[in-house]
Design a protein around this motif. Structure first.
Motif, PDB file in Angstrom:
ATOM      1  N   LYS A   1      -2.708  -4.150  -2.426  1.00  0.00           N
ATOM      2  CA  LYS A   1      -1.417  -3.881  -1.807  1.00  0.00           C
ATOM      3  C   LYS A   1      -1.509  -2.545  -1.078  1.00  0.00           C
ATOM      4  O   LYS A   1      -2.385  -1.737  -1.378  1.00  0.00           O
ATOM      5  CB  LYS A   1      -0.336  -3.807  -2.885  1.00  0.00           C
ATOM      6  N   PRO A   2      -0.597  -2.329  -0.178  1.00  0.00           N
ATOM      7  CA  PRO A   2      -0.619  -1.063   0.578  1.00  0.00           C
ATOM      8  C   PRO A   2      -0.691   0.158  -0.325  1.00  0.00           C
ATOM      9  O   PRO A   2      -1.429   1.111  -0.035  1.00  0.00           O
ATOM     10  CB  PRO A   2       0.692  -1.100   1.357  1.00  0.00           C
ATOM     11  N   ALA A   3       0.054   0.116  -1.415  1.00  0.00           N
ATOM     12  CA  ALA A   3       0.074   1.277  -2.302  1.00  0.00           C
ATOM     13  C   ALA A   3      -1.320   1.575  -2.845  1.00  0.00           C
ATOM     14  O   ALA A   3      -1.683   2.735  -3.097  1.00  0.00           O
ATOM     15  CB  ALA A   3       1.046   1.039  -3.452  1.00  0.00           C
ATOM     16  N   ASP A   4      -2.107   0.517  -3.036  1.00  0.00           N
ATOM     17  CA  ASP A   4      -3.449   0.710  -3.573  1.00  0.00           C
ATOM     18  C   ASP A   4      -4.322   1.512  -2.612  1.00  0.00           C
ATOM     19  O   ASP A   4      -5.120   2.358  -3.028  1.00  0.00           O
ATOM     20  CB  ASP A   4      -4.101  -0.653  -3.847  1.00  0.00           C
ATOM     21  N   ILE A   5      -4.169   1.222  -1.340  1.00  0.00           N
ATOM     22  CA  ILE A   5      -4.946   1.960  -0.346  1.00  0.00           C
ATOM     23  C   ILE A   5      -4.579   3.441  -0.382  1.00  0.00           C
ATOM     24  O   ILE A   5      -5.450   4.308  -0.311  1.00  0.00           O
ATOM     25  CB  ILE A   5      -4.694   1.385   1.057  1.00  0.00           C
TER      26      ILE A   5
END
Lengths: 244, 244
Positions: free
Chosen positions: A131-135
């Motif tokens: 997910k974006p947050a992971d990046i």
DNA sequence: ATTATGTATTATGTATTACATATTATATTT
DNA sequence: AAATATAATATGTAATACATAATACATAAT
């Protein structure tokens, strides 16, 4: 026919006697019981004394068999409550065994390679779940590595690559790789040391891997990771040839 | 603040007492001893009675600790000879644990995915080590599968994919994957059943994988394997979303 | 002198008994 | 009714004794 050959010939006719100890038999019987009764996680199992009577052996033997099952995490005992079946931890005991000194060269090499395999193979799951947050998380980790000089700095490696598995949402793998890393480091350090100038020119840093994750796909990730791990791949292939 | 919350609050201040049993302590001490004495594979360890005296505990406790170490394969005992350190088998005990009934959905899913990861990640080692004779072997296996209809026929899968790991020359992986397969099958069977007409049109057979191995490279192999395993990838990704 | 057999020794395997201890349920007290 | 004491229970630990398999040594037979 030599003496030894004679013995072997005789053996083929008689077959050696295998003597299962009482404990062995009890252990097997217990496992059968659990299966037969279809006992589940959290279910209570008979008391030690009941087992003694039922199987006609001493409590000593029963307890030894139970100790084995406790050791692999299959059952748990509470001081007065009795014993219950537990969800076993597959990685139990592994931390005691994953030590360089007690493992053979062969097995150490196997484990070294296993990590390489996992890092490459995780790609599909990684991209399926990221997910974006992971990046953003990964980038935060990069910041703490700003002057990332060394080829293999345990802490950095553990945090960065561990996060990859977390993103892939496979908890067993997360834990497994964290146990694997010390072994990996050991095998790495023990192998032929490279001088600084021997470092591959196009060495791929964690930053480049993150970029591949952010802008790319499974193939691009793997390409980056493969180059990040290149000297390790080279090393293990060389080592394995020596062992042959 | 509820009674329970109150207790928890108190707990944070006091920290529960952890009571290591004598056996726990003895086990730890033994491991320390082995390390300190730098004992290697095959070295003898002190007799039970010596350990009793040295640590001031009963033989019961000593034996329970020793039983644990035997269970994880760290030591072996011979009836009169005493005990020796042994090269532990990392996969020991795993066969007793890798059973659907005693593992949680979560862990089963983890294992399912682990196999997928390994099949994809093995590519580099496979191509680094494969020899012409190996390809011939794979083709021989294909012949026995001639009317390979089913999507997942245990025996075929075990033989074919097992051979891949053998070619990659990693014995631990060979054994691990053979233990993993029954779990894989279980999770597969339990999942949503596909009707025949739902089978992916471009389903990749083992034959196509062999072709990719013979004429291609790591990327081509992985592409074939990924498509061979496609429905499994799809399934696990779907499943994991349900678990969240 | 060599080989096969018998014997003693040794260390682990098993049995028995007893008691310690933590937890739960029950009874008692206030 | 709530807090406290008591009893019952099942695992944890101790001590002792004997069984058994492997080894080394002694002995007898050829």
């Amino acid at each position: 026919m030599s003496k030894r050959e004679g013995a072997r010939n005789l053996q083929s006719k008689l077959r050696p006697i295998i003597n299962y100890s009482l404990t062995d038999q009890v252990e097997t019987k217990l496992l059968e019981l659990f299966k037969k009764e279809d006992l589940r996680n959290g279910d209570a199992i008979p008391k030690e004394n009941e087992l003694c009577e039922a199987m006609g052996v001493s409590r000593t033997v029963i307890r030894e068999a139970l100790t084995r099952l406790k050791t692999i995490g299959l059952i748990e005992s509470k001081k007065n409550k009795g014993m219950i079946l537990t969800e076993p931890d597959l990685l139990i005991g592994l931390d005691k065994l994953l030590q360089p000194k007690i493992l053979s060269e062969e097995t150490l090499q196997d484990m070294f390679e296993m990590r390489l395999v996992l890092e490459m193979g995780i790609a599909e799951l990684l991209f399926a779940r990221i997910k974006p947050a992971d990046i953003a998380d990964l980038k935060a980790i990069l910041k703490t590595e700003k002057d990332y000089p060394a080829l293999f700095e345990m802490d950095f490696e553990a945090r960065f690559h561990g996060r990859i598995y977390e993103i892939a949402r496979n908890n067993t793998l997360v834990r497994f790789q964290s146990m694997l890393l010390p072994i990996f480091k050991y095998v790495h350090d023990k192998g032929l040391k490279l001088k600084d100038e021997e470092l591959p020119k196009n060495y791929v840093t964690h930053a480049l891997i993150v970029k591949a994750i952010e802008t790319g796909n499974a193939e691009k990730y793997r390409d980056a990771m493969k180059r990040h791990l290149k000297i390790h791949f080279d090393k293990t292939i060389k080592m394995r040839k020596l062992l042959e």
